[in-house]
Design an enzyme around this catalytic site. Sequence first.
Site, PDB file in Angstrom:
ATOM      1  N   HIS A  81       0.845  -1.190   0.000  1.00 57.28           N
ATOM      2  CA  HIS A  81       0.000   0.000   0.000  1.00 57.28           C
ATOM      3  C   HIS A  81       0.879   1.237   0.000  1.00 57.28           C
ATOM      4  O   HIS A  81       1.836   1.331   0.766  1.00 57.28           O
ATOM      5  CB  HIS A  81      -0.884   0.009   1.255  1.00 57.28           C
ATOM      6  CG  HIS A  81      -1.758   1.225   1.321  1.00 57.28           C
ATOM      7  ND1 HIS A  81      -2.939   1.314   0.622  1.00 57.28           N
ATOM      8  CD2 HIS A  81      -1.615   2.393   1.975  1.00 57.28           C
ATOM      9  CE1 HIS A  81      -3.488   2.496   0.845  1.00 57.28           C
ATOM     10  NE2 HIS A  81      -2.701   3.174   1.664  1.00 57.28           N
ATOM     11  N   ASP A 160     -15.483   2.008   6.934  1.00 60.45           N
ATOM     12  CA  ASP A 160     -14.474   3.033   6.618  1.00 60.45           C
ATOM     13  C   ASP A 160     -15.050   4.117   5.723  1.00 60.45           C
ATOM     14  O   ASP A 160     -14.866   5.310   5.980  1.00 60.45           O
ATOM     15  CB  ASP A 160     -13.249   2.391   5.961  1.00 60.45           C
ATOM     16  CG  ASP A 160     -12.284   3.458   5.475  1.00 60.45           C
ATOM     17  OD1 ASP A 160     -11.868   4.280   6.315  1.00 60.45           O
ATOM     18  OD2 ASP A 160     -11.989   3.509   4.272  1.00 60.45           O
ATOM     19  N   ARG A 167     -15.810  12.150   8.697  1.00 58.85           N
ATOM     20  CA  ARG A 167     -14.544  12.835   9.036  1.00 58.85           C
ATOM     21  C   ARG A 167     -14.310  14.020   8.107  1.00 58.85           C
ATOM     22  O   ARG A 167     -13.836  15.081   8.525  1.00 58.85           O
ATOM     23  CB  ARG A 167     -13.368  11.855   8.936  1.00 58.85           C
ATOM     24  CG  ARG A 167     -13.343  10.835  10.068  1.00 58.85           C
ATOM     25  CD  ARG A 167     -12.376   9.708   9.757  1.00 58.85           C
ATOM     26  NE  ARG A 167     -11.029  10.174   9.515  1.00 58.85           N
ATOM     27  CZ  ARG A 167     -10.126   9.507   8.793  1.00 58.85           C
ATOM     28  NH1 ARG A 167     -10.422   8.357   8.235  1.00 58.85           N
ATOM     29  NH2 ARG A 167      -8.920  10.004   8.640  1.00 58.85           N
ATOM     30  N   SER A 182      -8.216   3.527   9.115  1.00 52.67           N
ATOM     31  CA  SER A 182      -8.894   3.584   7.820  1.00 52.67           C
ATOM     32  C   SER A 182      -8.098   2.792   6.779  1.00 52.67           C
ATOM     33  O   SER A 182      -8.633   1.913   6.088  1.00 52.67           O
ATOM     34  CB  SER A 182      -9.022   5.055   7.405  1.00 52.67           C
ATOM     35  OG  SER A 182      -9.330   5.186   6.053  1.00 52.67           O
ATOM     36  N   LYS A 186      -8.867  -1.708   5.396  1.00 49.99           N
ATOM     37  CA  LYS A 186      -9.013  -2.230   4.032  1.00 49.99           C
ATOM     38  C   LYS A 186      -7.942  -3.290   3.758  1.00 49.99           C
ATOM     39  O   LYS A 186      -8.173  -4.264   3.064  1.00 49.99           O
ATOM     40  CB  LYS A 186      -8.930  -1.066   3.028  1.00 49.99           C
ATOM     41  CG  LYS A 186     -10.178  -0.174   3.133  1.00 49.99           C
ATOM     42  CD  LYS A 186     -10.062   1.142   2.397  1.00 49.99           C
ATOM     43  CE  LYS A 186      -9.247   2.161   3.134  1.00 49.99           C
ATOM     44  NZ  LYS A 186      -9.348   3.541   2.704  1.00 49.99           N
TER      45      LYS A 186
HETATM   46  N1  URA Z   1      -6.272   7.189   3.093  1.00 50.00           N
HETATM   47  C1  URA Z   1      -7.257   6.406   3.617  1.00 50.00           C
HETATM   48  O1  URA Z   1      -7.584   5.356   3.091  1.00 50.00           O
HETATM   49  N2  URA Z   1      -7.858   6.850   4.750  1.00 50.00           N
HETATM   50  C2  URA Z   1      -7.532   7.999   5.380  1.00 50.00           C
HETATM   51  O2  URA Z   1      -8.100   8.315   6.407  1.00 50.00           O
HETATM   52  C3  URA Z   1      -6.517   8.778   4.805  1.00 50.00           C
HETATM   53  C4  URA Z   1      -5.894   8.353   3.659  1.00 50.00           C
END
Ligand code: URA
Length: 431
Positions: A81, A160, A167, A182, A186
Site C-alpha cells: 500500500h 471506513d 470525518r 482507515s 481495508k
Molecule cells: N487514506 C485512507 O484510506 N484513509 C484515510 O483516512 C486517509 C488516507
Amino acid sequence: MNIPDLIQKKRDGGEHTRAEIEQLVGGFTRGQVPDYQVSAWLMAVYLRGMTPRETADLTLVMAESGDMMDLSTLKNTVDKHSTGGVGDKTSLILAPMLAALGLTVAKMSGRGLAHTGGTIDKLESIPGWSPELADEPFLQQAREVGMALVGQSKDLAPADGLLYALRDVTATVDCVPLIASSIMSKKLASGAHTVILDVKVGAGAFMKTLDDARTLARAMVDIGKHAGRNVRALLTDMETPLGHMAGNSLEVQEALATLRGEGPADLVELCVLLAQEALMAHGVAEGEARERALGVLRDGSALAKFRAFVAAQGGDPTYVDQPEQLDVAPGRADITAHQDGFVTRVDALSVGKAVLVLGGGRELKGERIDPGVGVELVRKPGEAVQAGDVIARIYHRDGRGLERATELLNAGLILGAQQPDVPPIILDRVN
Ligand code: URA
C-alpha cells in the site's frame, strides 16, 4: 453503556473496550447510531487519541464490517500500500517482481482522486484490461500467475467509507489513529498475510513531515502486529514525483521500461527496496533479498509475469511489448529553463495538479479521465541546465488545461545557482 456515555468516556480521555467500539462503529454502520453522535465521538478521538490496542480494535471492527477476503488457499500472500503520490507507478512494477520472486499478490487497488493517481486507472490505459474479476477466477489467477489485481469492492470495510464521509465534514481527517485504522481496515479485509507499506513524505504526500509519517507508520505496523499480520513500512520521499512520468499511459510506459531493466534510478531503487522488504518478511537475508529483487528485473522474469497478468485480465499483451502503441495525447508543449544553473525543486503537488487540469485525473469520484495526457519531467532535482533547455514536457489533448498546467509547472519547477542536496528515496524504515 449508552452512546452518550461512550462519547463522554472518550471526551474525558478514557480507553474503550472492543465491545464499546463495536457498539459505536458497528452500530453506526448498521444505521443504529446517528451521524451526530458519531461526529461528536470522532472529535473526542481527534482530541484525546487512541491507545495502540484501541486503534487495532477499531481497525478490526471496521475490517469486519463487510467482506473479509479469504486468501488462505494461496501461499506467501503479499499486499502493498502506498499512501499516495504523484508519478507513483510502483505497484505496476512491484507486483510482477513479487510474483516472479515466488510470492503471491492478490490485491485490490483504487482509482485516483485529486492530484494522486490510482493503479486501476493506469492499468486501464492498456486496451482490454479489466479490473472486474469474480472471487473464484481472482484466486485462480493469483494461484497460476502469482498476481491478480481488482478494483476495490463496495463491501470492503464499508464502515471506513461511512466514517470517512463524516470525518471529511467534521475536520477529523488528519488524526493518526483514524487514518491508520482507515488504511489498515481495508488491508486486513483484503486478506494478505504480509503488508508492505510505502508511507510517502513531502509536498506531494498526505504526510508533509518525516515525524508525522513515522508516527503514522508506527501506528499501522502496530495494528498489523495486534491483528497477527506481518506489516513493514518504508518512509519514502515524495517532494519530487517518482521517475520522469506522471499521467496514466506515460506511467505504464515508464513501468514497462523499468520491467525491461531500463527504469530511472529512483523508481528502480524504490521497487527493489520494497521487494527486498517483502522477501525479508519471508525470512530471506537482506543481501540475498536485494540480489534476488534485482535479478527478476535483469532476467526479464518480472516482465513475463506482467505480460501474463495483462493477458489473464483481458488486456492486449502486444502493448506490453510495444508500449509506444499506448494512447499518448499528441499535443506537446515544453517548459524551458530561463537561466543557467541547476534544477533545485520539482514540486510533486504542482505536477499532480497539472496532470489533473490536463484531464488525466479526477476531482470527483466517477469522473472519466483521459489516459493519454500528462507531464514528462525531462530534468530532475540536482541536474544542471542551460537557459533554453527543456525541463518538462506537457502532453495535452487539443490544448485542454494547457494554460493552467503551464502556470502550475512554471511555479513548481524551481531553478537555482547552487546544486541542491537531493534526499535519498528511502528516509526511514519501521517494522
Ligand atoms: N487514506 C485512507 O484510506 N484513509 C484515510 O483516512 C486517509 C488516507
